[in-house]
Design a protein around this motif. Sequence first.
Motif, PDB file in Angstrom:
ATOM      1  N   ARG A 117       0.700  -1.235  -0.038  1.00 31.41           N
ATOM      2  CA  ARG A 117      -0.034  -0.143  -0.029  1.00 31.41           C
ATOM      3  C   ARG A 117       0.789   1.183  -0.098  1.00 31.41           C
ATOM      4  O   ARG A 117       1.562   1.611   0.820  1.00 31.41           O
ATOM      5  N   LEU A 118       0.574   2.166  -1.007  1.00 29.26           N
ATOM      6  CA  LEU A 118       1.527   3.298  -1.160  1.00 29.26           C
ATOM      7  C   LEU A 118       0.148   4.484  -1.123  1.00 29.26           C
ATOM      8  O   LEU A 118      -0.525   4.680  -1.921  1.00 29.26           O
ATOM      9  N   VAL A 119       0.622   5.407  -0.121  1.00 26.08           N
ATOM     10  CA  VAL A 119      -0.577   6.501   0.252  1.00 26.08           C
ATOM     11  C   VAL A 119       0.378   7.891  -0.433  1.00 26.08           C
ATOM     12  O   VAL A 119       1.376   7.854   0.267  1.00 26.08           O
ATOM     13  N   ILE A 120      -0.442   8.392  -1.066  1.00 26.77           N
ATOM     14  CA  ILE A 120       0.162   9.665  -1.541  1.00 26.77           C
ATOM     15  C   ILE A 120      -0.555  10.790  -0.976  1.00 26.77           C
ATOM     16  O   ILE A 120      -1.808  10.965  -1.059  1.00 26.77           O
ATOM     17  N   LEU A 121      -0.119  11.770  -0.310  1.00 25.25           N
ATOM     18  CA  LEU A 121      -0.705  12.930   0.399  1.00 25.25           C
ATOM     19  C   LEU A 121      -0.379  14.280  -0.319  1.00 25.25           C
ATOM     20  O   LEU A 121       0.970  14.688  -0.469  1.00 25.25           O
TER      21      LEU A 121
ATOM     22  N   ILE B  78      -5.025   5.747   5.409  1.00 21.36           N
ATOM     23  CA  ILE B  78      -3.509   6.310   5.424  1.00 21.36           C
ATOM     24  C   ILE B  78      -2.609   5.798   6.278  1.00 21.36           C
ATOM     25  O   ILE B  78      -1.487   5.426   5.834  1.00 21.36           O
ATOM     26  N   LEU B  79      -2.933   5.312   7.473  1.00 17.87           N
ATOM     27  CA  LEU B  79      -1.944   5.166   8.510  1.00 17.87           C
ATOM     28  C   LEU B  79      -1.762   3.362   8.185  1.00 17.87           C
ATOM     29  O   LEU B  79      -0.930   3.268   8.982  1.00 17.87           O
ATOM     30  N   ASN B  80      -2.498   2.749   7.494  1.00 21.62           N
ATOM     31  CA  ASN B  80      -2.174   1.623   6.992  1.00 21.62           C
ATOM     32  C   ASN B  80      -1.142   1.562   5.932  1.00 21.62           C
ATOM     33  O   ASN B  80      -0.951   0.254   5.441  1.00 21.62           O
ATOM     34  N   ALA B  81      -0.711   2.369   5.477  1.00 26.12           N
ATOM     35  CA  ALA B  81       0.570   2.753   4.520  1.00 26.12           C
ATOM     36  C   ALA B  81       1.783   1.793   4.662  1.00 26.12           C
ATOM     37  O   ALA B  81       2.220   1.767   5.766  1.00 26.12           O
ATOM     38  N   ASN B  82       2.331   1.224   3.794  1.00 32.63           N
ATOM     39  CA  ASN B  82       3.491   0.673   3.818  1.00 32.63           C
ATOM     40  C   ASN B  82       4.722   1.889   3.681  1.00 32.63           C
ATOM     41  O   ASN B  82       5.855   1.708   4.067  1.00 32.63           O
ATOM     42  N   GLU B  83       4.149   2.563   2.570  1.00 32.47           N
ATOM     43  CA  GLU B  83       5.094   3.840   2.359  1.00 32.47           C
ATOM     44  C   GLU B  83       4.219   4.908   2.058  1.00 32.47           C
ATOM     45  O   GLU B  83       3.275   4.887   1.382  1.00 32.47           O
TER      46      GLU B  83
ATOM     47  N   SER C 215       6.394   4.697  12.480  1.00 29.07           N
ATOM     48  CA  SER C 215       7.653   4.580  11.636  1.00 29.07           C
ATOM     49  C   SER C 215       7.262   4.039  10.069  1.00 29.07           C
ATOM     50  O   SER C 215       7.873   3.247   9.637  1.00 29.07           O
ATOM     51  N   VAL C 216       6.199   4.599   9.610  1.00 31.10           N
ATOM     52  CA  VAL C 216       5.930   4.259   8.004  1.00 31.10           C
ATOM     53  C   VAL C 216       7.088   5.414   7.285  1.00 31.10           C
ATOM     54  O   VAL C 216       7.084   6.662   7.627  1.00 31.10           O
ATOM     55  N   PRO C 217       7.662   4.925   6.411  1.00 30.36           N
ATOM     56  CA  PRO C 217       8.676   5.395   5.556  1.00 30.36           C
ATOM     57  C   PRO C 217       7.912   6.668   4.934  1.00 30.36           C
ATOM     58  O   PRO C 217       7.007   6.463   4.262  1.00 30.36           O
ATOM     59  N   ILE C 218       8.429   7.810   4.919  1.00 28.81           N
ATOM     60  CA  ILE C 218       7.927   8.925   4.159  1.00 28.81           C
ATOM     61  C   ILE C 218       8.834   9.708   3.169  1.00 28.81           C
ATOM     62  O   ILE C 218      10.084  10.007   3.435  1.00 28.81           O
ATOM     63  N   ILE C 219       8.568   9.550   1.841  1.00 26.95           N
ATOM     64  CA  ILE C 219       9.486   9.964   0.935  1.00 26.95           C
ATOM     65  C   ILE C 219       8.892  11.164  -0.178  1.00 26.95           C
ATOM     66  O   ILE C 219       7.712  11.480   0.137  1.00 26.95           O
ATOM     67  N   SER C 220       9.685  11.613  -1.052  1.00 22.34           N
ATOM     68  CA  SER C 220       9.398  12.762  -1.963  1.00 22.34           C
ATOM     69  C   SER C 220       8.951  11.930  -3.177  1.00 22.34           C
ATOM     70  O   SER C 220       9.515  10.863  -3.388  1.00 22.34           O
ATOM     71  N   GLU C 221       8.161  12.676  -3.936  1.00 22.98           N
ATOM     72  CA  GLU C 221       8.105  12.110  -5.471  1.00 22.98           C
ATOM     73  C   GLU C 221       9.050  11.852  -6.106  1.00 22.98           C
ATOM     74  O   GLU C 221       9.302  11.168  -7.166  1.00 22.98           O
ATOM     75  N   ILE C 222      10.340  13.014  -5.942  1.00 24.11           N
ATOM     76  CA  ILE C 222      11.455  12.615  -6.894  1.00 24.11           C
ATOM     77  C   ILE C 222      12.238  11.375  -6.332  1.00 24.11           C
ATOM     78  O   ILE C 222      12.868  10.740  -7.096  1.00 24.11           O
ATOM     79  N   GLU C 223      12.367  11.236  -4.999  1.00 22.32           N
ATOM     80  CA  GLU C 223      12.911   9.988  -4.438  1.00 22.32           C
ATOM     81  C   GLU C 223      12.304   8.809  -4.954  1.00 22.32           C
ATOM     82  O   GLU C 223      13.092   7.950  -5.509  1.00 22.32           O
TER      83      GLU C 223
END
Length: 464
Positions: free
Chosen positions: A22-26, A79-84, A105-113
């Motif tokens: 599961r990938l959640v995009i904010l 949202i909180l069930n996201a893997n990333e 401890s859900v990893p949070i990254i940018s679109e660029i990454e």
Amino acid sequence: MNSNPQNIPHSAPSPLERAGVRLVILGAGESGVGAAILAQQKGFDVFVSDFGIIKEDYQAELKKYAIPFESEKHTEELILNANEVIKSPGIADKVAIIQKLKALSVPIISEIEFAARYTTAKLVCITGSNGKTTTTLLTYHILKAAGLNVGLAGNIGNSFAKQVAQENFDTYVLELSSFMLDDMFAFKADIAILLNITPDHLDRYDYQMANYVKSKFRITQNQTSADHFIYCDDDAEIKNYMATADIKSQKHPFSIEHKVENGAYLNAENLMINLTNTHQFDMTINDLALQGKHNTYNSMASGIAAKILELREGTIRESMGSYKNIEHRLEFVANISGITFINDSKATNVNSVWYALESINTDVVLIMGGVDKGNDYNMLKDLVKQKVKAIICLGKDNKALHNAFEDEVEIMVNTFSASEAVEIAYHLAKKGSTVLLSPACASFDLFKNYEDRGNQFKAAVKEL
């Protein structure tokens, strides 16, 4: 020069890949929707959430690809069930949903990454407090003129992730803000450019300049001796950090104050690029399309990148002489009755206004103001004394401007619309002088955004 000879992706792949993950995009702006399209293409279980109103065209795009989304809310159980999580750069870490994700401890990254995991293209990456958009577009212009198959993304242009999903570019020129860099971890630039570091967005960095400097230097993270770092050797913050930094890439300084090795410098009025094992490039600064001290820096940075990529010198010279500047950044609007009107609405911080004033060689009627971000106007005072004959305040609350400048100029006027500001400026200006819109402030008190402010200014000038 192939900076990525083994065709290795620029960001480590997630150990989570892929089906059922599961990938959640904010955030459902350009970057968020693009990330959603790429994520769906790669087989992730995608969900998009935006606390604001999602624009109709972005909603239509999500519907086209049957990507589930929500607007004007964040539903925690979705949202909180996201893997990333891929986060819009505009969302601060202190926002409640981000704090809850971090607690889990859900990893949070940018679109660029995220997008960098799926491309082996060369990446030319540009950051800095000022001038990064101009330098990004100039670099793109040079590379495109040289015949490279090149994309433009990051803080400008179309989503990097969407281009990785749907295009097949060999090279990307990426404009990167500090907010983007903060959520990039395994990402690596082939060519990294750092133009300058001056105080900006300090509210996102606990009002600690050192934190902001570290954020900008993230553009060099993961670089190796096969990569390149281009930086301004005249910038005090950059020089101080470089004194103790462990940067493994090849270093290419540029300076207008002294000669440098393996970089760019001025010799009288000639811009010199002298890289190890390459033919020396030179071009008179009078032939540069972009004039002014700050633009000489921008041209040096772009020129070094072009030389690293082994482009033809004739192409570099021609491109740096023919480039047209971006809208709302020192944009010539008109000359009316001998008065030049310049739209610099994109100048939303004090340092940008300093650059604008420094580049103008006439008397100035300065239009400034808007939503003050806690600006320190002291650095402008000398230039204002030298060049500015009147300041026209364009904003709802002009107290800070009056406190800063009423002893430095003879005339200060408060206005509440672009048309009123332009009309008064026209009457105050004399033949041979310049009316400059360079606000130093955000635009949200009277305008939708800086583009709206600039467009209203241009429309008012054309009504004169």
